[in-house]
Design a protein around this motif. Structure first.
Motif, mmCIF file in Angstrom:
data_model
loop_
_atom_site.group_PDB
_atom_site.id
_atom_site.type_symbol
_atom_site.label_atom_id
_atom_site.label_comp_id
_atom_site.label_asym_id
_atom_site.label_seq_id
_atom_site.Cartn_x
_atom_site.Cartn_y
_atom_site.Cartn_z
ATOM 1 N N TYR A 166 0.836 -1.204 0.000
ATOM 2 C CA TYR A 166 0.000 0.000 0.000
ATOM 3 C C TYR A 166 0.873 1.257 0.000
ATOM 4 C CZ TYR A 166 -3.228 3.510 1.895
ATOM 5 O OH TYR A 166 -3.974 4.642 2.119
ATOM 6 N N LEU A 167 1.942 1.242 0.803
ATOM 7 C CA LEU A 167 2.828 2.400 0.877
ATOM 8 C C LEU A 167 3.663 2.570 -0.391
ATOM 9 C CD1 LEU A 167 4.004 2.127 4.586
ATOM 10 C CD2 LEU A 167 2.431 3.812 3.607
ATOM 11 N N LEU A 168 3.919 1.488 -1.105
ATOM 12 C CA LEU A 168 4.681 1.561 -2.348
ATOM 13 C C LEU A 168 3.818 1.941 -3.552
ATOM 14 C CD1 LEU A 168 7.004 -1.572 -2.140
ATOM 15 C CD2 LEU A 168 7.625 0.814 -1.787
ATOM 16 N N ASP A 169 2.573 1.514 -3.539
ATOM 17 C CA ASP A 169 1.693 1.695 -4.699
ATOM 18 C C ASP A 169 0.341 2.195 -4.203
ATOM 19 O OD1 ASP A 169 0.634 1.560 -7.271
ATOM 20 O OD2 ASP A 169 0.202 -0.577 -7.131
ATOM 21 N N HIS A 170 0.152 3.521 -4.226
ATOM 22 C CA HIS A 170 -1.041 4.132 -3.643
ATOM 23 C C HIS A 170 -2.285 3.909 -4.496
ATOM 24 C CE1 HIS A 170 2.239 7.100 -2.271
ATOM 25 N NE2 HIS A 170 2.219 6.054 -1.479
ATOM 26 N N PRO A 171 -3.351 3.339 -3.923
ATOM 27 C CA PRO A 171 -4.592 3.145 -4.672
ATOM 28 C C PRO A 171 -5.177 4.457 -5.212
ATOM 29 C CG PRO A 171 -4.648 1.901 -2.623
ATOM 30 C CD PRO A 171 -3.421 2.753 -2.585
ATOM 31 N N ALA A 172 -5.022 5.557 -4.477
ATOM 32 C CA ALA A 172 -5.562 6.845 -4.948
ATOM 33 C C ALA A 172 -4.915 7.256 -6.263
ATOM 34 C CB ALA A 172 -5.331 7.932 -3.889
ATOM 35 N N ALA A 173 -3.619 7.077 -6.372
ATOM 36 C CA ALA A 173 -2.910 7.440 -7.604
ATOM 37 C C ALA A 173 -3.329 6.532 -8.759
ATOM 38 C CB ALA A 173 -1.400 7.350 -7.391
ATOM 39 N N ARG A 174 -3.515 5.253 -8.479
ATOM 40 C CA ARG A 174 -3.953 4.330 -9.534
ATOM 41 C C ARG A 174 -5.370 4.662 -9.980
ATOM 42 N NH1 ARG A 174 -4.227 -0.883 -7.611
ATOM 43 N NH2 ARG A 174 -3.382 -0.398 -5.593
ATOM 44 N N ALA A 175 -6.242 4.968 -9.029
ATOM 45 C CA ALA A 175 -7.642 5.257 -9.353
ATOM 46 C C ALA A 175 -7.785 6.542 -10.158
ATOM 47 C CB ALA A 175 -8.463 5.359 -8.065
ATOM 48 N N LEU A 176 -7.004 7.556 -9.812
ATOM 49 C CA LEU A 176 -7.123 8.853 -10.462
ATOM 50 C C LEU A 176 -6.207 9.023 -11.666
ATOM 51 C CD1 LEU A 176 -7.297 11.096 -7.274
ATOM 52 C CD2 LEU A 176 -9.195 10.387 -8.756
ATOM 53 N N GLY A 177 -5.188 8.185 -11.751
ATOM 54 C CA GLY A 177 -4.231 8.306 -12.847
ATOM 55 C C GLY A 177 -3.156 9.354 -12.591
ATOM 56 N N TYR A 178 -3.148 9.937 -11.420
ATOM 57 C CA TYR A 178 -2.093 10.870 -11.015
ATOM 58 C C TYR A 178 -2.008 10.834 -9.496
ATOM 59 C CZ TYR A 178 -5.456 14.333 -9.322
ATOM 60 O OH TYR A 178 -6.435 14.978 -8.615
ATOM 61 N N GLN A 179 -0.903 11.335 -8.936
ATOM 62 C CA GLN A 179 -0.718 11.342 -7.487
ATOM 63 C C GLN A 179 -1.136 12.684 -6.901
ATOM 64 O OE1 GLN A 179 0.573 8.862 -5.037
ATOM 65 N NE2 GLN A 179 -0.612 10.445 -4.012
ATOM 66 N N PRO A 180 -2.307 12.739 -6.233
ATOM 67 C CA PRO A 180 -2.682 13.986 -5.563
ATOM 68 C C PRO A 180 -1.696 14.266 -4.420
ATOM 69 C CG PRO A 180 -4.516 12.428 -5.607
ATOM 70 C CD PRO A 180 -3.306 11.702 -6.063
ATOM 71 N N VAL A 181 -1.344 15.529 -4.227
ATOM 72 C CA VAL A 181 -0.408 15.900 -3.158
ATOM 73 C C VAL A 181 -1.044 17.003 -2.329
ATOM 74 C CG1 VAL A 181 1.893 16.800 -2.615
ATOM 75 C CG2 VAL A 181 1.576 15.300 -4.599
ATOM 76 N N GLY A 182 -1.195 16.740 -1.050
ATOM 77 C CA GLY A 182 -1.763 17.717 -0.132
ATOM 78 C C GLY A 182 -0.736 18.162 0.887
ATOM 79 N N TYR A 183 -1.194 18.533 2.044
ATOM 80 C CA TYR A 183 -0.331 19.013 3.110
ATOM 81 C C TYR A 183 0.605 17.900 3.570
ATOM 82 C CZ TYR A 183 1.228 20.836 7.587
ATOM 83 O OH TYR A 183 1.997 21.256 8.626
ATOM 84 N N PRO A 184 1.922 18.155 3.640
ATOM 85 C CA PRO A 184 2.876 17.124 4.033
ATOM 86 C C PRO A 184 3.103 17.067 5.546
ATOM 87 C CG PRO A 184 4.066 19.043 3.285
ATOM 88 C CD PRO A 184 2.598 19.347 3.134
ATOM 89 N N GLY A 185 2.074 16.847 6.293
ATOM 90 C CA GLY A 185 2.192 16.772 7.751
ATOM 91 C C GLY A 185 0.872 16.368 8.362
ATOM 92 N N LYS A 186 0.794 16.498 9.664
ATOM 93 C CA LYS A 186 -0.409 16.117 10.393
ATOM 94 C C LYS A 186 -1.499 17.162 10.182
ATOM 95 C CE LYS A 186 -1.885 14.415 14.853
ATOM 96 N NZ LYS A 186 -1.492 14.127 16.235
ATOM 97 N N ILE A 187 -2.663 16.727 9.738
ATOM 98 C CA ILE A 187 -3.798 17.613 9.473
ATOM 99 C C ILE A 187 -4.391 18.088 10.800
ATOM 100 C CG2 ILE A 187 -6.092 17.748 8.388
ATOM 101 C CD1 ILE A 187 -3.767 17.304 6.385
#
Length: 125
Positions: A92-113
């Motif tokens: 899961y950490l190597l191959d993100h389902p979100a990136a596969r589902a969307l076809g790109y890697q969404p990137v948000g805040y790099p820390g604790k929300i």
């Protein structure tokens, strides 16, 4: 270490893990003073954690405090984690389902929300 502390450590290792301080040292040397999970140096103070399986008592090795806590939480029976779950988490950490589902890697805040840093980051976007 004082003589009393040596005796106390020897008693603890024998009672809790059925090993001697020399056997503990052999495990430590085998692991080359590194946590076998994260690779951090586990020499010095505090002493590495002597990790064992809470279900069957098997001594597994010596870990840094972070990895020992993570394993303890992950193997808490209430969570139902098994070794297969660790393998699935690895993939899961190597191959993100979100990136596969969307076809790109969404990137948000790099820390604790929800932290002050997060709120400041959101405000400055």
């Amino acid at each position: 270490m004082t003589h009393a502390a040596d005796k106390q450590r020897e008693k603890h290792l024998r009672q809790a893990f059925t090993i001697t301080p020399l056997e503990w040292d052999i495990i430590f040397a085998y692991e080359r003073g590194k946590c076998p999970i994260c690779g951090k140096d586990i020499t010095g103070s505090p002493r590495p954690h002597t990790d064992h399986d809470h279900l069957n008592g098997n001594l597994r090795g010596l870990l840094c405090s972070q990895c020992n806590r993570a394993l303890g939480k992950a193997q808490d029976r209430r969570w139902g984690w098994t070794p297969v779950c660790f393998l699935k988490a690895f993939f899961y950490l190597l191959d993100h389902p979100a990136a596969r589902a969307l076809g790109y890697q969404p990137v948000g805040y790099p820390g604790k929300i929800g932290t002050k840093k997060y709120r400041k980051w959101v405000k400055n976007k």
